[in-house]
Design an enzyme around this catalytic site. Structure first.
Site, PDB file in Angstrom:
ATOM      1  N   ASN A  53       0.808  -1.222   0.000  1.00 41.57           N
ATOM      2  CA  ASN A  53       0.000   0.000   0.000  1.00 41.57           C
ATOM      3  C   ASN A  53       0.837   1.267   0.000  1.00 41.57           C
ATOM      4  OD1 ASN A  53      -2.224  -1.546  -0.254  1.00 41.57           O
ATOM      5  ND2 ASN A  53      -2.858  -1.405   1.901  1.00 41.57           N
ATOM      6  N   ASP A  85     -10.265  -5.594  -3.823  1.00 42.89           N
ATOM      7  CA  ASP A  85     -10.991  -6.489  -2.915  1.00 42.89           C
ATOM      8  C   ASP A  85     -12.443  -6.074  -2.784  1.00 42.89           C
ATOM      9  OD1 ASP A  85      -8.795  -8.069  -2.253  1.00 42.89           O
ATOM     10  OD2 ASP A  85      -8.102  -6.536  -0.859  1.00 42.89           O
ATOM     11  N   ASP A 139      -7.091  -4.099   7.918  1.00 44.15           N
ATOM     12  CA  ASP A 139      -6.336  -5.171   7.258  1.00 44.15           C
ATOM     13  C   ASP A 139      -5.801  -6.216   8.247  1.00 44.15           C
ATOM     14  OD1 ASP A 139      -6.814  -3.872   4.909  1.00 44.15           O
ATOM     15  OD2 ASP A 139      -4.840  -2.983   4.726  1.00 44.15           O
TER      16      ASP A 139
HETATM   17  N1  EPU Z   1     -14.646   6.079   1.958  1.00 46.39           N
HETATM   18  C1  EPU Z   1     -15.717   6.857   1.597  1.00 46.39           C
HETATM   19  N2  EPU Z   1     -15.581   7.716   0.539  1.00 46.39           N
HETATM   20  C2  EPU Z   1     -14.410   7.820  -0.149  1.00 46.39           C
HETATM   21  C3  EPU Z   1     -13.318   7.013   0.238  1.00 46.39           C
HETATM   22  C4  EPU Z   1     -13.459   6.146   1.298  1.00 46.39           C
HETATM   23  O1  EPU Z   1     -16.784   6.780   2.198  1.00 46.39           O
HETATM   24  O2  EPU Z   1     -14.347   8.633  -1.082  1.00 46.39           O
HETATM   25  C5  EPU Z   1     -14.796   5.125   3.080  1.00 46.39           C
HETATM   26  C6  EPU Z   1     -14.722   3.683   2.582  1.00 46.39           C
HETATM   27  O3  EPU Z   1     -15.962   3.207   2.133  1.00 46.39           O
HETATM   28  C7  EPU Z   1     -14.245   2.961   3.810  1.00 46.39           C
HETATM   29  C8  EPU Z   1     -13.318   3.961   4.469  1.00 46.39           C
HETATM   30  O4  EPU Z   1     -13.680   5.241   3.946  1.00 46.39           O
HETATM   31  O5  EPU Z   1     -15.315   2.732   4.678  1.00 46.39           O
HETATM   32  C9  EPU Z   1     -11.831   3.677   4.262  1.00 46.39           C
HETATM   33  O6  EPU Z   1     -11.477   3.831   2.917  1.00 46.39           O
HETATM   34  P1  EPU Z   1     -10.041   4.380   2.488  1.00 46.39           P
HETATM   35  O7  EPU Z   1     -10.231   5.371   1.419  1.00 46.39           O
HETATM   36  O8  EPU Z   1      -9.282   4.796   3.706  1.00 46.39           O
HETATM   37  O9  EPU Z   1      -9.379   3.047   1.912  1.00 46.39           O
HETATM   38  P2  EPU Z   1      -8.697   2.801   0.526  1.00 46.39           P
HETATM   39  O10 EPU Z   1      -7.739   3.899   0.208  1.00 46.39           O
HETATM   40  O11 EPU Z   1      -9.710   2.424  -0.482  1.00 46.39           O
HETATM   41  C10 EPU Z   1      -6.683   1.544   1.622  1.00 46.39           C
HETATM   42  C11 EPU Z   1      -5.989   0.229   1.430  1.00 46.39           C
HETATM   43  C12 EPU Z   1      -6.816  -0.902   1.986  1.00 46.39           C
HETATM   44  C13 EPU Z   1      -7.118  -0.635   3.449  1.00 46.39           C
HETATM   45  C14 EPU Z   1      -7.793   0.749   3.599  1.00 46.39           C
HETATM   46  C15 EPU Z   1      -8.049   1.139   5.038  1.00 46.39           C
HETATM   47  C16 EPU Z   1      -4.759   0.570  -0.619  1.00 46.39           C
HETATM   48  C17 EPU Z   1      -4.569   0.216  -2.033  1.00 46.39           C
HETATM   49  N3  EPU Z   1      -5.779   0.000   0.005  1.00 46.39           N
HETATM   50  O12 EPU Z   1      -7.869   1.477   0.864  1.00 46.39           O
HETATM   51  O13 EPU Z   1      -5.983  -2.062   1.907  1.00 46.39           O
HETATM   52  O14 EPU Z   1      -7.960  -1.650   3.951  1.00 46.39           O
HETATM   53  O15 EPU Z   1      -6.929   1.758   3.002  1.00 46.39           O
HETATM   54  O16 EPU Z   1      -6.869   1.151   5.768  1.00 46.39           O
HETATM   55  O17 EPU Z   1      -3.968   1.320  -0.033  1.00 46.39           O
HETATM   56  C18 EPU Z   1      -5.401  -4.293   1.444  1.00 46.39           C
HETATM   57  O18 EPU Z   1      -4.231  -3.912   1.395  1.00 46.39           O
HETATM   58  O19 EPU Z   1      -5.710  -5.522   1.422  1.00 46.39           O
HETATM   59  C19 EPU Z   1      -6.459  -3.286   1.519  1.00 46.39           C
HETATM   60  C20 EPU Z   1      -7.721  -3.551   1.276  1.00 46.39           C
END
Ligand code: EPU
Length: 409
Positions: free
Chosen positions: A13, A107, A297
């Site tokens: 990440n 995912d 995670d």
């Molecule tokens: N959310 C919103 N609106 C948005 C963006 C996010 O409501 O515009 C909500 C999501 O629905 C969720 C929460 O905010 O409930 C967290 O989302 P976030 O944007 O923080 O996560 P992400 O950037 O999509 C990254 C990691 C994930 C990890 C999450 C939380 C990457 C590629 N993915 O996802 O990692 O679970 O942060 O820490 O960096 C993994 O590595 O297996 C993985 C899923």
């Protein structure tokens, strides 16, 4: 019992976002400590489809060349494979003023909206055209803005950060996510010539610089705290004495405290953590939260550990209400888990029993491998392509510690 030493690879990440950031400046970037995982290969393909050239110098080093000849249109087939393709949005808008990508895949733990990304970039002057299939946006003049995120979104923080690097004026992001991987991205951007202050805090201030100020750099990816947590969990369920080289206590304090409450002895050293487990684990309650809280995670690992701990524990999911799909699979191994809303109630059993299970996503897949280490008899894990997306030689590393795991072709 597991014994020996395991090296923690670079963080998925982090590296995927660092790779996206190479779109911001022309030149030759060299990334070191790159994990050898499928998502890195997909991101290489994506960057190449946009016009960059990429080359693996060896298993853990990547050369990325940006000649400036970029077409900011990303093909659906690649975008659909990884969530981190959404991270192309910020740099493409910031540098090229236009982006056209499909809705990102990755995912499946239920709804994963991008409203915070969109609202932040709109506040900076971008105009979006969104439909179910994809995201089109243009920005003839990106300018600084005061942005307060209503949730500490990792992806939204990263996209705004990268767009703001080249925007006109000052952008502030309040309630910014502050995961160590975001710190790594800020460090690389600053090394490239960006002006970001507040790194590691929930308020980032970015003063836009001119495109000619940004230049290519060499950067070492930080180590993967989730992979580190996985090896600690493996020792925790099987018992043993293992040195997890490259694990940084500072990046996973809250989790390590919970592991300690469960009976895992963890001694920090300058270059890693020594993990010793001699007795059955004890149950705890935990809840997932943005950093520095317990990361979502880590949850499948914790639920797997609680499945064989003494007593009953409750795991509460606060980020992705749908992130419980692996529970059915742990139940096939004999785990006693009940789901109630966004809580999992886990009553520890004396023994898990081997069965055939399916990996529903990256982290859940790894947690099933860990559970399989302690289950009696043979556990077969299917759909391991999910695990390959984020784990660098999980099988080889576990085998080197004495685990009985084989990978079937
Ligand atoms: N959310 C919103 N609106 C948005 C963006 C996010 O409501 O515009 C909500 C999501 O629905 C969720 C929460 O905010 O409930 C967290 O989302 P976030 O944007 O923080 O996560 P992400 O950037 O999509 C990254 C990691 C994930 C990890 C999450 C939380 C990457 C590629 N993915 O996802 O990692 O679970 O942060 O820490 O960096 C993994 O590595 O297996 C993985 C899923």
């Amino acid at each position: 019992m597991l014994h020996g030493e395991v090296q923690v690879p670079g963080a998925k990440n982090s590296v995927l976002k660092l790779m996206a950031a190479t779109l911001l400046a022309e030149g030759e970037f060299r990334l070191t400590n790159v994990p050898d995982i499928a998502d890195v290969s997909t991101m290489c393909e994506l960057l190449e489809a946009l016009g960059m050239s990429t080359q693996r110098l060896n298993a853990h080093e990547l050369l990325l060349i940006n000649t400036g000849n970029i077409t900011p249109v990303a093909p659906f087939e690649l975008v659909d494979r990884i969530r981190a393709s959404i991270n192309l949005l910020g740099p493409l808008l910031g540098k090229y003023g236009h982006v056209d990508i499909a809705m990102p895949g990755g995912d499946n733990f239920g709804s994963r909206p991008i409203d915070l990304h969109v609202a932040g970039l709109e506040a900076m002057g971008a105009v979006f055209d969104l439909d179910r299939a994809g995201v089109k946006a243009t920005a003839t003049h990106l300018h600084g803005a005061e942005i307060t995120l209503k949730f500490q979104s990792v992806g939204a923080t990263e996209n705004i950060l990268m767009a703001a690097t080249l925007a006109d004026g000052v952008t502030t992001i309040e309630n910014a996510a502050r995961e160590p991987e975001i710190g790594d991205l800020c460090d690389m951007l600053n090394k490239m010539g960006a002006n970001i202050v507040g790194v590691g805090t929930d308020k980032l201030t970015i003063t836009g610089v001119s495109p000619s100020t940004l230049h290519a750099v060499t950067h070492e990816v930080i180590n993967d705290r989730v992979q580190a947590a996985t090896y600690i969990a493996a020792v925790a369920v099987v018992g043993g004495d293992v040195f997890v080289r490259g694990a940084r206590a500072k990046h996973m304090e809250m989790l390590l405290n919970r592991y300690a409450e469960m009976g895992v002895s963890i001694t920090p050293h300058a270059d890693g953590l020594r993990v010793v487990v001699t007795d059955r684990l004890r149950s705890i309650d935990f809840a997932t939260l943005p950093y520095p809280g317990i990361a979502t995670d880590y949850k499948p690992l914790l639920v797997g550990m609680l499945s064989i701990a003494s007593g009953t524990g409750i795991g509460t999911e606060n980020l992705y209400p749908g992130r419980f799909r692996y529970v059915d699979e742990l139940q096939k191994l004999g785990a006693d888990i009940r789901i109630n809303g966004h809580h999992a109630v886990i009553r520890g059993v004396e023994q898990l029993v081997g069965a055939s299970v399916n990996a529903p996503d990256i982290r859940a897949g790894a947690a099933l491998v860990v559970a399989g280490l302690v289950a009696s008899g043979e556990t077969v894990i299917n759909d391991i392509h999910h695990i390959d997306r984020g784990y660098d030689d999980l099988v080889g590393k576990l085998v080197s510690l004495g685990a009985l795991v084989t990978r079937r072709p």
